[in-house]
Scaffold this active site. Structure first.
Site, PDB file in Angstrom:
ATOM      1  N   ARG A  53       0.837  -1.207   0.000  1.00 59.89           N
ATOM      2  CA  ARG A  53       0.000   0.000   0.000  1.00 59.89           C
ATOM      3  C   ARG A  53       0.871   1.256   0.000  1.00 59.89           C
ATOM      4  O   ARG A  53       0.484   2.298  -0.514  1.00 59.89           O
ATOM      5  CB  ARG A  53      -0.965  -0.018   1.200  1.00 59.89           C
ATOM      6  CG  ARG A  53      -1.862   1.209   1.304  1.00 59.89           C
ATOM      7  CD  ARG A  53      -3.189   0.916   2.014  1.00 59.89           C
ATOM      8  NE  ARG A  53      -3.004   0.177   3.252  1.00 59.89           N
ATOM      9  CZ  ARG A  53      -2.558   0.692   4.397  1.00 59.89           C
ATOM     10  NH1 ARG A  53      -2.242   1.975   4.476  1.00 59.89           N
ATOM     11  NH2 ARG A  53      -2.420  -0.056   5.469  1.00 59.89           N
ATOM     12  N   TYR A 106     -15.432  17.323 -15.943  1.00 57.16           N
ATOM     13  CA  TYR A 106     -15.742  15.897 -16.024  1.00 57.16           C
ATOM     14  C   TYR A 106     -16.782  15.563 -14.948  1.00 57.16           C
ATOM     15  O   TYR A 106     -16.667  16.018 -13.804  1.00 57.16           O
ATOM     16  CB  TYR A 106     -14.443  15.102 -15.797  1.00 57.16           C
ATOM     17  CG  TYR A 106     -14.639  13.627 -15.739  1.00 57.16           C
ATOM     18  CD1 TYR A 106     -14.881  12.890 -16.895  1.00 57.16           C
ATOM     19  CD2 TYR A 106     -14.609  12.949 -14.523  1.00 57.16           C
ATOM     20  CE1 TYR A 106     -15.077  11.522 -16.841  1.00 57.16           C
ATOM     21  CE2 TYR A 106     -14.800  11.578 -14.462  1.00 57.16           C
ATOM     22  CZ  TYR A 106     -15.038  10.875 -15.626  1.00 57.16           C
ATOM     23  OH  TYR A 106     -15.235   9.519 -15.571  1.00 57.16           O
ATOM     24  N   ASP A 177      -6.145  19.078 -14.919  1.00 60.16           N
ATOM     25  CA  ASP A 177      -6.488  17.737 -15.380  1.00 60.16           C
ATOM     26  C   ASP A 177      -6.054  17.674 -16.846  1.00 60.16           C
ATOM     27  O   ASP A 177      -6.700  18.246 -17.722  1.00 60.16           O
ATOM     28  CB  ASP A 177      -8.001  17.516 -15.222  1.00 60.16           C
ATOM     29  CG  ASP A 177      -8.441  16.111 -15.659  1.00 60.16           C
ATOM     30  OD1 ASP A 177      -7.706  15.478 -16.453  1.00 60.16           O
ATOM     31  OD2 ASP A 177      -9.511  15.666 -15.211  1.00 60.16           O
ATOM     32  N   LYS A 202      -7.216   6.522 -19.621  1.00 62.41           N
ATOM     33  CA  LYS A 202      -7.463   7.000 -20.982  1.00 62.41           C
ATOM     34  C   LYS A 202      -6.186   6.864 -21.813  1.00 62.41           C
ATOM     35  O   LYS A 202      -5.760   5.763 -22.071  1.00 62.41           O
ATOM     36  CB  LYS A 202      -7.990   8.439 -20.926  1.00 62.41           C
ATOM     37  CG  LYS A 202      -9.062   8.659 -19.823  1.00 62.41           C
ATOM     38  CD  LYS A 202     -10.372   7.938 -20.097  1.00 62.41           C
ATOM     39  CE  LYS A 202     -11.314   7.906 -18.897  1.00 62.41           C
ATOM     40  NZ  LYS A 202     -11.608   9.173 -18.267  1.00 62.41           N
TER      41      LYS A 202
HETATM   42  C1  LIG Z   1     -12.083   9.635 -17.007  1.00 55.55           C
HETATM   43  C2  LIG Z   1     -11.706  10.963 -16.514  1.00 55.55           C
HETATM   44  C3  LIG Z   1     -11.497  11.204 -15.144  1.00 55.55           C
HETATM   45  C4  LIG Z   1     -11.700  10.119 -14.099  1.00 55.55           C
HETATM   46  O1  LIG Z   1     -10.785   9.081 -14.264  1.00 55.55           O
HETATM   47  P1  LIG Z   1     -11.086   7.544 -13.865  1.00 55.55           P
HETATM   48  O2  LIG Z   1      -9.820   6.863 -14.254  1.00 55.55           O
HETATM   49  O3  LIG Z   1     -12.295   7.098 -14.612  1.00 55.55           O
HETATM   50  O4  LIG Z   1     -11.308   7.539 -12.390  1.00 55.55           O
HETATM   51  C5  LIG Z   1     -11.118  12.474 -14.746  1.00 55.55           C
HETATM   52  N1  LIG Z   1     -10.950  13.470 -15.640  1.00 55.55           N
HETATM   53  C6  LIG Z   1     -11.154  13.284 -16.963  1.00 55.55           C
HETATM   54  C7  LIG Z   1     -10.959  14.421 -17.906  1.00 55.55           C
HETATM   55  C8  LIG Z   1     -11.536  12.030 -17.444  1.00 55.55           C
HETATM   56  O5  LIG Z   1     -11.748  11.855 -18.753  1.00 55.55           O
END
Ligand SMILES: *Cc1c(COP(=O)(O)O)cnc(C)c1O
Length: 386
Positions: A53, A106, A177, A202
């Site tokens: 962890r 998001y 982000d 992603k």
């Molecule tokens: C998918 C996404 C998230 C969240 O990520 P997860 O891996 O699904 O928890 C946050 N910000 C953006 C822009 C995203 O596309």
């Protein structure tokens, strides 16, 4: 090294007899023979791992690699993008503050702020980040600014460089982000952001086969985020870290193909039947074209959207006719997928709220894959000819 080479080599130190591909180390715990040695490792004075962890070799490689690509001192990999956002926000603002955030946030991020942070005293202001006047007006008294590099689903590009300057002048941390752009196309820390997070689910993972997140920033910030992630147990699993690093090593070639295919499809869609507005940061006439041109000099990635005449029924007709393109609610994979914000990313909003953001009943979001551009364009052309 250039990005393309760094993406391949970052996070790994090879010596004689090292495996060329990283070993997978699923061990939950490591053995020690010397109490002082364990003590030093647990204190962080000596490199090593003791409990999964806290740290793990596969996670450490991924953290180092993304930090290096983003130009950061350190990184922390988490069990999802949402976990990365959670620990990043709490590391930057441990006590309740006002968060100034992108209006088209998001959905998961919006829910985190509204349902988890507001009940414990955080406040939030949601603004159009491409409107720098609105940014200036909302910064007084703010404790954190949260921006997405490319907005979802209308693919606008806020001027992160100017926003970073405005935030820094007022001593407010800026969290970016950077999921849609990736460090291959844009590195927010270079223009003055405080920290950057990714949903590695992603583009970084890139193959739609893992859920992961990562946050990068200064050593002190990441160590605060890591302590919280250790306490709350939002650590990324070794196998998913191994997969994410494997994905990262081809990120440069993938992002170039995604970018080429994205702009090619955006231009082609403009001429297809039933297509209204096409949203792409680098499409001539886009509301943030000048900013995108300056900040996304090497391409805008694979995200775009368009408004289809005829609303939901027309969208369903198009979906039924696709031969190769699939409907899926995520993005950043190898395959071209479309999503329908009204029932996916923006389903929690009321129709009025969606209209205000510019999300219409015919708005379709596309995550362009790395297939041959001709095949992608042909599938849209035949599906839309109906
Ligand atoms: C998918 C996404 C998230 C969240 O990520 P997860 O891996 O699904 O928890 C946050 N910000 C953006 C822009 C995203 O596309």
């Amino acid at each position: 090294m250039k990005e393309a080479s760094r993406a391949v080599h970052a996070g790994r130190e090879l010596v004689a007899r090292s495996p060329l591909a990283p070993d997978l180390s699923p061990a939950a715990v490591h053995v020690y023979t010397d109490l002082d040695d364990y003590d030093a490792v647990a204190r962080g004075d000596r490199p090593g791992h003791y409990y999964g962890r806290n740290s793990n070799s596969n996670r450490a490689m991924l953290e180092e690699a993304v930090a290096e690509l983003e130009g950061a001192e350190a990184g922390l990999a988490t069990s999802s993008g949402m976990a990365a956002l959670h620990v990043a926000i709490l590391a930057l603002a441990p006590k309740p503050v006002t968060i100034v955030a992108t209006r088209e946030l998001y959905g998961g991020t919006l829910a985190l702020i509204r349902q988890d942070l507001e009940p414990i005293g955080y406040e939030s202001v949601f603004i159009d980040m491409t409107d720098l006047g609105a940014v200036r007006r909302s910064l007084d008294g703010a404790g954190l600014v949260l921006v997405e590099t490319i907005t979802n689903p209308l693919c606008r590009m806020p001027d992160v460089e100017v926003i970073a300057t405005l935030a820094r002048e007022r001593g407010i941390p800026l969290l970016v982000d950077n999921t849609f752009a990736t460090p291959i196309l844009f590195r927010p820390l270079e223009v003055g952001a405080t920290a950057v997070m990714h949903s590695a689910t992603k583009y970084i993972g890139g193959h739609s086969d893992l859920i992961a997140g990562i946050v990068v920033g200064s050593r002190d910030l990441i160590s605060a985020a890591r302590a919280r992630s250790v306490r709350t147990g939002s650590n990324l699993s070794p196998f998913d870290a191994w997969l994410a690093l494997r994905g990262l090593r081809t990120l440069d070639v993938r992002m170039r193909r995604h970018s080429d295919n994205g702009i090619a499809l955006a231009r082609a869609l403009r001429a297809m039947p039933g297509v209204g507005y096409v949203h792409h940061p680098l499409l001539e006439g886009s509301p943030s074209y000048e900013t995108a041109k300056r900040l996304l000099a090497e391409g805008a990635g694979g995200m775009l959207a368009f408004d289809l005449d005829g609303g939901r029924e027309a969208v369903q007709r198009m979906l039924s006719r696709f031969q190769m393109v699939r409907f899926a609610a995520s993005l950043g994979g190898l395959e071209t997928t479309v999503s329908y914000p009204e029932i996916t990313s923006h389903r929690a909003l009321t129709p009025e709220e969606r209209r205000e953001l510019g999300v219409r009943p015919g708005t379709v979001r596309i995550s362009v894959g790395i297939e041959a551009a001709e095949d992608i364009l042909a599938d849209f052309a035949q599906a839309l000819s109906a």
